[in-house]
Design an enzyme around this catalytic site. Structure first.
Site, PDB file in Angstrom:
ATOM      1  N   PRO A   9       2.869  -3.481   0.898  1.00 31.03           N
ATOM      2  CA  PRO A   9       1.753  -3.991   1.691  1.00 31.03           C
ATOM      3  C   PRO A   9       0.390  -3.899   0.994  1.00 31.03           C
ATOM      4  O   PRO A   9       0.097  -2.929   0.303  1.00 31.03           O
ATOM      5  CB  PRO A   9       1.775  -3.103   2.943  1.00 31.03           C
ATOM      6  CG  PRO A   9       2.552  -1.897   2.570  1.00 31.03           C
ATOM      7  CD  PRO A   9       3.554  -2.356   1.557  1.00 31.03           C
ATOM      8  N   ASN A  10      -0.375  -4.941   1.235  1.00 34.59           N
ATOM      9  CA  ASN A  10      -1.770  -5.057   0.781  1.00 34.59           C
ATOM     10  C   ASN A  10      -1.925  -5.346  -0.712  1.00 34.59           C
ATOM     11  O   ASN A  10      -3.036  -5.574  -1.179  1.00 34.59           O
ATOM     12  CB  ASN A  10      -2.598  -3.814   1.175  1.00 34.59           C
ATOM     13  CG  ASN A  10      -2.605  -3.605   2.674  1.00 34.59           C
ATOM     14  OD1 ASN A  10      -2.968  -4.511   3.412  1.00 34.59           O
ATOM     15  ND2 ASN A  10      -2.182  -2.436   3.138  1.00 34.59           N
ATOM     16  N   ARG A  17      -9.337  -6.364  -2.467  1.00 40.66           N
ATOM     17  CA  ARG A  17      -9.134  -5.031  -1.939  1.00 40.66           C
ATOM     18  C   ARG A  17      -9.696  -3.957  -2.877  1.00 40.66           C
ATOM     19  O   ARG A  17      -9.246  -3.843  -4.021  1.00 40.66           O
ATOM     20  CB  ARG A  17      -7.627  -4.868  -1.812  1.00 40.66           C
ATOM     21  CG  ARG A  17      -7.167  -3.518  -1.582  1.00 40.66           C
ATOM     22  CD  ARG A  17      -5.662  -3.408  -1.736  1.00 40.66           C
ATOM     23  NE  ARG A  17      -5.275  -2.162  -1.132  1.00 40.66           N
ATOM     24  CZ  ARG A  17      -4.143  -1.555  -1.352  1.00 40.66           C
ATOM     25  NH1 ARG A  17      -3.240  -2.098  -2.142  1.00 40.66           N
ATOM     26  NH2 ARG A  17      -3.879  -0.408  -0.780  1.00 40.66           N
ATOM     27  N   TYR A  22      -8.589  -0.826  -7.572  1.00 46.51           N
ATOM     28  CA  TYR A  22      -7.427  -1.645  -7.944  1.00 46.51           C
ATOM     29  C   TYR A  22      -7.754  -2.753  -8.937  1.00 46.51           C
ATOM     30  O   TYR A  22      -6.843  -3.467  -9.368  1.00 46.51           O
ATOM     31  CB  TYR A  22      -6.795  -2.234  -6.678  1.00 46.51           C
ATOM     32  CG  TYR A  22      -6.237  -1.166  -5.754  1.00 46.51           C
ATOM     33  CD1 TYR A  22      -5.105  -0.433  -6.127  1.00 46.51           C
ATOM     34  CD2 TYR A  22      -6.840  -0.866  -4.535  1.00 46.51           C
ATOM     35  CE1 TYR A  22      -4.592   0.556  -5.298  1.00 46.51           C
ATOM     36  CE2 TYR A  22      -6.329   0.123  -3.701  1.00 46.51           C
ATOM     37  CZ  TYR A  22      -5.208   0.829  -4.084  1.00 46.51           C
ATOM     38  OH  TYR A  22      -4.691   1.808  -3.284  1.00 46.51           O
ATOM     39  N   ASN A  73       6.731  -1.039  -6.375  1.00 45.88           N
ATOM     40  CA  ASN A  73       5.475  -0.408  -5.961  1.00 45.88           C
ATOM     41  C   ASN A  73       5.455  -0.537  -4.440  1.00 45.88           C
ATOM     42  O   ASN A  73       5.038  -1.571  -3.909  1.00 45.88           O
ATOM     43  CB  ASN A  73       4.277  -1.110  -6.593  1.00 45.88           C
ATOM     44  CG  ASN A  73       2.958  -0.451  -6.177  1.00 45.88           C
ATOM     45  OD1 ASN A  73       2.944   0.392  -5.270  1.00 45.88           O
ATOM     46  ND2 ASN A  73       1.872  -0.824  -6.816  1.00 45.88           N
ATOM     47  N   ALA A  76       1.571   1.595   0.392  1.00 42.33           N
ATOM     48  CA  ALA A  76       1.416   2.667   1.392  1.00 42.33           C
ATOM     49  C   ALA A  76       2.761   3.193   1.897  1.00 42.33           C
ATOM     50  O   ALA A  76       2.869   4.367   2.289  1.00 42.33           O
ATOM     51  CB  ALA A  76       0.569   2.172   2.556  1.00 42.33           C
ATOM     52  N   GLU A  97       9.544   3.467 -10.189  1.00 40.73           N
ATOM     53  CA  GLU A  97       8.393   3.385  -9.284  1.00 40.73           C
ATOM     54  C   GLU A  97       7.114   3.146 -10.096  1.00 40.73           C
ATOM     55  O   GLU A  97       6.930   3.769 -11.145  1.00 40.73           O
ATOM     56  CB  GLU A  97       8.290   4.734  -8.551  1.00 40.73           C
ATOM     57  CG  GLU A  97       7.122   4.882  -7.617  1.00 40.73           C
ATOM     58  CD  GLU A  97       7.034   6.301  -7.030  1.00 40.73           C
ATOM     59  OE1 GLU A  97       7.573   7.265  -7.644  1.00 40.73           O
ATOM     60  OE2 GLU A  97       6.415   6.448  -5.970  1.00 40.73           O
ATOM     61  N   HIS A  99       2.748   2.615  -9.648  1.00 36.90           N
ATOM     62  CA  HIS A  99       1.505   2.546  -8.863  1.00 36.90           C
ATOM     63  C   HIS A  99       0.378   2.168  -9.798  1.00 36.90           C
ATOM     64  O   HIS A  99       0.288   2.702 -10.914  1.00 36.90           O
ATOM     65  CB  HIS A  99       1.189   3.893  -8.207  1.00 36.90           C
ATOM     66  CG  HIS A  99       2.249   4.304  -7.248  1.00 36.90           C
ATOM     67  ND1 HIS A  99       2.408   3.705  -6.023  1.00 36.90           N
ATOM     68  CD2 HIS A  99       3.244   5.204  -7.366  1.00 36.90           C
ATOM     69  CE1 HIS A  99       3.446   4.237  -5.418  1.00 36.90           C
ATOM     70  NE2 HIS A  99       3.973   5.142  -6.205  1.00 36.90           N
ATOM     71  N   ARG A 106      -5.514  11.321  -6.115  1.00 33.41           N
ATOM     72  CA  ARG A 106      -6.219  10.790  -4.946  1.00 33.41           C
ATOM     73  C   ARG A 106      -6.008  11.733  -3.749  1.00 33.41           C
ATOM     74  O   ARG A 106      -5.855  12.931  -3.934  1.00 33.41           O
ATOM     75  CB  ARG A 106      -5.745   9.346  -4.686  1.00 33.41           C
ATOM     76  CG  ARG A 106      -6.104   8.406  -5.854  1.00 33.41           C
ATOM     77  CD  ARG A 106      -5.633   6.984  -5.608  1.00 33.41           C
ATOM     78  NE  ARG A 106      -6.256   6.399  -4.428  1.00 33.41           N
ATOM     79  CZ  ARG A 106      -5.873   5.241  -3.884  1.00 33.41           C
ATOM     80  NH1 ARG A 106      -4.897   4.541  -4.448  1.00 33.41           N
ATOM     81  NH2 ARG A 106      -6.478   4.779  -2.810  1.00 33.41           N
TER      82      ARG A 106
HETATM   83  C1  DQA Z   1      -0.641   2.074  -4.612  1.00 26.36           C
HETATM   84  C2  DQA Z   1      -1.068   3.475  -4.184  1.00 26.36           C
HETATM   85  C3  DQA Z   1      -0.791   3.700  -2.713  1.00 26.36           C
HETATM   86  O1  DQA Z   1      -1.175   5.014  -2.331  1.00 26.36           O
HETATM   87  C4  DQA Z   1      -1.577   2.708  -1.882  1.00 26.36           C
HETATM   88  O2  DQA Z   1      -1.272   2.872  -0.505  1.00 26.36           O
HETATM   89  C5  DQA Z   1      -1.371   1.313  -2.323  1.00 26.36           C
HETATM   90  C6  DQA Z   1      -1.280   1.006  -3.745  1.00 26.36           C
HETATM   91  C7  DQA Z   1      -1.018   1.769  -6.075  1.00 26.36           C
HETATM   92  O3  DQA Z   1      -0.474   0.817  -6.625  1.00 26.36           O
HETATM   93  O4  DQA Z   1      -1.851   2.468  -6.652  1.00 26.36           O
HETATM   94  O5  DQA Z   1      -1.371   0.394  -1.503  1.00 26.36           O
HETATM   95  O6  DQA Z   1       0.770   1.973  -4.513  1.00 26.36           O
END
Ligand code: DQA
Length: 143
Positions: A9-10, A17, A22, A73, A76, A97, A99, A106
């Site tokens: 998501p997002n 964003r 990011y 990835n 959240a 995985e 990120h 963080r």
């Molecule tokens: C994320 C890190 C997560 O904590 C966050 O909720 C994201 C993006 C990253 O790519 O850094 O949406 O996965």
């Protein structure tokens, strides 16, 4: 060999964003980067994004018997989703995985990764480059 890249998501809001975290590149740029990184390593790849936990679970299940590796990835859902963890364990496809940000530096709640418990390796804090690192890891792991 085929790699499934899953973004949670997002991540479709990249570029808009929180650009200070990011970056300014948009989601299309991330898709192009991941596709390129896979192609350079000789992988076929499909990139999937969803804002819905169940859709991500469905996509992981669909990969069973069809893909050789997963780069995920979960965004959240990383920090909340036992369902995604269980789906990765159920299919037992080698998974890595990724990120964009360094989740460990963080907020405390980002230090827990459920999905990561079913992954061979995690790359966090390398931006788009993390997807290439994950693909390289899978290339070595699968050969
Ligand atoms: C994320 C890190 C997560 O904590 C966050 O909720 C994201 C993006 C990253 O790519 O850094 O949406 O996965």
């Amino acid at each position: 060999m085929k790699i499934l890249v899953i973004n949670g998501p997002n991540l479709n809001m990249l570029g808009i964003r929180e650009p200070e975290l990011y970056g300014k590149q948009d989601y299309a740029a991330l898709v192009a980067f991941a596709e390129n990184a896979c192609a350079e390593l000789g992988f076929e790849c499909e990139v999937f994004q969803s804002n819905h936990e169940g859709a991500i679970v469905d996509k992981i299940q669909e990969g069973y018997g069809k893909v050789d590796g997963i780069i995920i990835n979960p965004a959240a859902y990383t920090h909340t989703s036992v369902a995604i963890l269980d789906a990765l364990k159920a299919v037992a496809i080698p998974a890595v995985e990724v990120h964009l940000t360094d989740v460990n530096s963080r907020e405390d709640f980002r230090k827990v990764s459920y999905a990561g418990m079913a992954c061979l390796k995690t790359y966090a804090g390398f931006g788009f480059e993390g997807y290439r690192m994950a693909a390289e890891f899978l290339k070595n792991y699968l050969k």
